[in-house]
Design an enzyme around this catalytic site. Structure first.
Site, PDB file in Angstrom:
ATOM      1  N   ASP A  31      25.121  19.579  81.322  1.00 47.15           N
ATOM      2  CA  ASP A  31      26.114  20.664  81.325  1.00 47.15           C
ATOM      3  C   ASP A  31      26.899  20.735  80.013  1.00 47.15           C
ATOM      4  OD1 ASP A  31      27.403  22.823  82.496  1.00 47.15           O
ATOM      5  OD2 ASP A  31      29.019  21.582  83.312  1.00 47.15           O
ATOM      6  N   ASN A  79      21.863  29.178  89.233  1.00 51.68           N
ATOM      7  CA  ASN A  79      21.875  29.642  87.837  1.00 51.68           C
ATOM      8  C   ASN A  79      21.178  30.997  87.618  1.00 51.68           C
ATOM      9  OD1 ASN A  79      21.687  26.263  86.483  1.00 51.68           O
ATOM     10  ND2 ASN A  79      23.481  27.569  86.716  1.00 51.68           N
TER      11      ASN A  79
HETATM   12  C1  IPE Z   1      25.108  22.616  86.898  1.00 56.93           C
HETATM   13  O1  IPE Z   1      25.831  23.232  85.887  1.00 56.93           O
HETATM   14  C2  IPE Z   1      23.669  23.014  86.835  1.00 56.93           C
HETATM   15  C3  IPE Z   1      22.929  22.520  85.690  1.00 56.93           C
HETATM   16  C4  IPE Z   1      23.408  21.832  84.702  1.00 56.93           C
HETATM   17  C5  IPE Z   1      21.536  22.848  85.682  1.00 56.93           C
HETATM   18  P1  IPE Z   1      26.588  24.617  86.126  1.00 56.93           P
HETATM   19  O2  IPE Z   1      27.217  24.962  84.834  1.00 56.93           O
HETATM   20  O3  IPE Z   1      25.661  25.605  86.722  1.00 56.93           O
HETATM   21  O4  IPE Z   1      27.667  24.207  87.223  1.00 56.93           O
HETATM   22  P2  IPE Z   1      29.059  24.851  87.589  1.00 56.93           P
HETATM   23  O5  IPE Z   1      28.853  26.346  87.715  1.00 56.93           O
HETATM   24  O6  IPE Z   1      30.025  24.512  86.493  1.00 56.93           O
HETATM   25  O7  IPE Z   1      29.460  24.198  88.878  1.00 56.93           O
HETATM   26  C1  IPE Z   2      24.136  23.793  81.303  1.00 56.43           C
HETATM   27  O1  IPE Z   2      25.017  24.331  80.391  1.00 56.43           O
HETATM   28  C2  IPE Z   2      22.793  24.487  81.304  1.00 56.43           C
HETATM   29  C3  IPE Z   2      22.490  25.211  82.543  1.00 56.43           C
HETATM   30  C4  IPE Z   2      23.257  25.266  83.588  1.00 56.43           C
HETATM   31  C5  IPE Z   2      21.235  25.920  82.592  1.00 56.43           C
HETATM   32  P1  IPE Z   2      25.909  25.578  80.749  1.00 56.43           P
HETATM   33  O2  IPE Z   2      25.176  26.808  80.356  1.00 56.43           O
HETATM   34  O3  IPE Z   2      26.358  25.530  82.159  1.00 56.43           O
HETATM   35  O4  IPE Z   2      27.126  25.373  79.769  1.00 56.43           O
HETATM   36  P2  IPE Z   2      28.659  25.671  80.078  1.00 56.43           P
HETATM   37  O5  IPE Z   2      29.015  24.884  81.291  1.00 56.43           O
HETATM   38  O6  IPE Z   2      28.767  27.141  80.297  1.00 56.43           O
HETATM   39  O7  IPE Z   2      29.359  25.210  78.860  1.00 56.43           O
HETATM   40 MG    MG Z   3      28.006  24.720  83.060  1.00 59.69          MG
END
Ligand code: IPE
Ligand code: IPE
Ligand code: MG
Length: 251
Positions: A31, A79
């Site tokens: 993340d 996602n």
């Molecule tokens: C969790 O991250 C999912 C992955 C890293 C694949 P998200 O960015 O989707 O989670 P939330 O929305 O902050 O809970």
């Molecule tokens: C994790 O990074 C990747 C996926 C969930 C696919 P994010 O895209 O959630 O990054 P932030 O949380 O918005 O910074």
């Molecule tokens: Mg995220």
């Protein structure tokens, strides 16, 4: 020692890690890619590219130091709510990763495994994943599980449906279900539960990751964003884990 080179490179932090008692299974929620890009004035997709590169680095390092199982959360069932171009970029990066893995995993002796409902991915991606599975079956090295279109609740529902179907065919009876037999219906059936779960990116939640498997995992949260989560950060997490007392309900 066989891995002394990799240890020395990380200097003082490596000195705090007991490399003879590493966690057998590390799980990571990848993340913080979007915020990493935003801080640099870049589009979120640039963050996913950097995150994907970092995954290569950390997965290789886990293999080098002797971690047996690595499981990463790359794309959740939730996602899909993201903008179309962002989802397309992530799927494009996945394709690139799988194509490279098909060429290198035999040499690197890294097994790839996928957790999640892949049936909604393009036929091309499903075919590449199947090729990785076929190569993995011939290998013995570090098992790297990539969770794609994965949700912990969906996994448990899927397992319950599979068990119910086996009841209908007469293969099993409802009374046969135990925690151990239920685990065999999960995507992670043949993999031990994670010892250490790491979430970079500053959030302190599971976001539907490995709900069943993390019952007794140790959690490590850090504000470091995934693309910046270096080998050193991994060793810091492992050193922190090694100071925990895991009691599993005992004394
Ligand atoms: C969790 O991250 C999912 C992955 C890293 C694949 P998200 O960015 O989707 O989670 P939330 O929305 O902050 O809970
Ligand atoms: C994790 O990074 C990747 C996926 C969930 C696919 P994010 O895209 O959630 O990054 P932030 O949380 O918005 O910074
Ligand atoms: Mg995220």
């Amino acid at each position: 020692m066989a891995f002394s080179f990799f240890r020395k490179k990380q200097g003082d932090v490596a000195g705090q890690v007991d490399f003879d008692h590493l966690p057998r299974h590390i799980a990571i929620i990848l993340d913080g890619n979007g915020r990493w890009a935003k801080r640099r004035g870049l589009p979120r997709t640039a963050g996913h590219r950097a995150g994907s590169e970092n995954f290569r680095t950390i997965a290789t390092y886990c293999r080098d130091i002797g971690i047996q199982y690595l499981t990463v959360y790359a794309f959740s069932t939730e996602n899909w709510k993201r903008p179309k171009d962002e989802v397309e970029t992530i799927m494009g990066l996945l394709k690139k990763y799988l194509l490279e893995a098909i060429d290198t995993m035999e040499r690197d002796n890294v097994r790839l495994h996928f957790m999640g409902d892949l049936s909604v991915l393009t036929p091309e991606l499903q075919d590449l994943a199947a090729q990785c599975n076929a190569i993995s079956a011939r290998l013995t090295g570090c098992l790297c599980s990539i969770c794609i279109n994965y949700g912990g609740r969906a996994e448990i529902v899927h397992a319950a449906q599979s068990f119910a179907n086996d009841c209908l065919t007469g293969a099993v009876k409802p009374g046969d279900l135990t925690e151990e037999t239920f685990e065999n219906y999960l995507y992670s059936g043949h993999i031990p539960s994670p010892d250490l779960l790491i979430r970079p990116g500053g959030e302190q939640r599971l976001s539907n990751f490995l709900l069943w498997q993390c019952a007794y995992s140790e959690f490590y949260f850090t504000p470091v964003l995934w693309p910046d989560f270096s080998k050193r950060e991994l060793l810091k997490a492992i050193a922190n884990y090694q100071h925990r007392s895991r009691r599993f309900g005992g004394v």
